[in-house]
Design an enzyme around this catalytic site. Structure first.
Site, mmCIF file in Angstrom:
data_model
loop_
_atom_site.group_PDB
_atom_site.id
_atom_site.type_symbol
_atom_site.label_atom_id
_atom_site.label_comp_id
_atom_site.label_asym_id
_atom_site.label_seq_id
_atom_site.Cartn_x
_atom_site.Cartn_y
_atom_site.Cartn_z
ATOM 1 N N SER A 149 -32.659 -21.362 11.934
ATOM 2 C CA SER A 149 -32.146 -22.477 11.145
ATOM 3 C C SER A 149 -32.279 -23.816 11.861
ATOM 4 C CB SER A 149 -30.679 -22.229 10.772
ATOM 5 O OG SER A 149 -30.547 -21.043 10.020
ATOM 6 N N HIS A 207 -27.862 -26.355 13.379
ATOM 7 C CA HIS A 207 -28.453 -27.130 12.294
ATOM 8 C C HIS A 207 -28.531 -28.611 12.660
ATOM 9 C CE1 HIS A 207 -27.379 -23.968 8.967
ATOM 10 N NE2 HIS A 207 -27.942 -23.427 10.039
#
Length: 296
Positions: A201, A247
């Site tokens: 991610s 992230h």
């Protein structure tokens, strides 16, 4: 009646909003050659180079020269397969996911991102703080749940090829790896030392930030990518069991690296781009060093 999409004359499957400044044919990022004013297509660049001999008078054919090598917006050579690195990264992620299914928790324990944790009986510690630096990178290629890898790989397949075509293979690979490391570094810095983390991610958010930078550079409509980025950030903080640090770290790193790649001046392009890599890597090393010192 809806307007018909404008596609690159060399790649009919790719929509574009950029045209060659000489012949006005539509060109995609893979076909753009940076010129003094705007962008030109590869054919116009070759034609201008062949006709640039001042010694050739009217009706005299200029001597044949080696055509100028077409370049992408970041200065990379055009590749025959603009999806090669994306396919390789997909293959590595899928191969490790299959390996996790086969070997289970043992492989996860050896490769996932963890700052510092005691092994059974508390005899010794393991993690990045004890010198397992490889975990910062290997964790970015690990997945456990089918939905986790499915979402990340679909995102990679959607975001990767346009970026790889525009940046070139080496620059795209550097962007991906630095984004992954940036996400891991922020996770290591902020998270609890015994909190495990894995997944691509961070790298995917880096590609998302890079896509926004590229679209802004090409003066494309920013609304679709901004909406997508906003939705992903909402999910990042709204859902549980998500390493939001990865992230955000990946997004910041990917955005910064992409900005340095596509905005580097032509006369100092190599120097600025290499400096961008070096600064991003230095920032990652500093974050990791600070956290390691905190953990003793």
């Amino acid at each position: 009646m809806e307007d018909q999409a404008v596609c690159c004359y060399r790649h009919p499957d790719r929509e574009t909003g950029i045209s060659c400044t000489r012949c006005e044919r539509p060109i995609c990022p893979a076909c753009m050659v940076s010129a003094s004013v705007g962008f030109q297509c590869p054919e116009c660049v070759r034609g201008a180079h062949a006709a640039s001999d001042p010694a050739a008078g009217p009706g005299v054919r200029a001597p044949r020269r080696t055509p100028m090598q077409p370049r992408t917006i970041s200065g990379a050579s055009l590749a025959a397969d603009p999806r090669l690195i994306t396919k390789v990264l997909l293959g590595i992620n899928l191969a490790l996911w299959i390996a996790v299914l086969a070997y289970g928790d043992r492989l996860l324990d050896d490769l996932m991102l963890i700052g510092q944790a005691s092994v059974p009986h508390g005899v010794q510690l393991e993690g990045v703080a004890e010198g397992d630096w490889y975990r910062l990178l290997t964790a970015a290629f690990l997945h456990e749940e089918p939905m986790h890898i499915a979402f990340n790989m679909l995102s990679l397949w959607w975001l990767g090829p346009p970026l790889e075509a525009a940046l070139g293979r080496a620059r795209f690979l550097a962007l991906y790896l630095l984004s992954a490391l940036g996400g891991s570094a922020l996770t290591y810095l902020i998270s609890e030392p015994n909190q495990g983390s894995l997944g691509a991610s961070g790298a995917i958010f880096g590609l998302l930030g890079a896509t926004a930078v590229l679209m802004r550079r090409l003066d494309y409509d920013m609304r679709p990518v901004l909406v997508l980025l906003g939705l992903n950030l909402v999910f990042t903080f709204a859902l549980s069991d998500i390493a939001w640090q990865a992230h955000i770290g990946g997004l910041i790193t990917g955005t910064a690296v992409a900005y340095g790649l596509v905005h580097a001046p032509r006369e100092h392009r190599a120097l600025v781009q290499r400096g961008t890599y070096a600064l991003a890597l230095l920032a990652i090393v500093v974050l990791v060093g600070v956290r390691t010192a905190q953990l003793g």
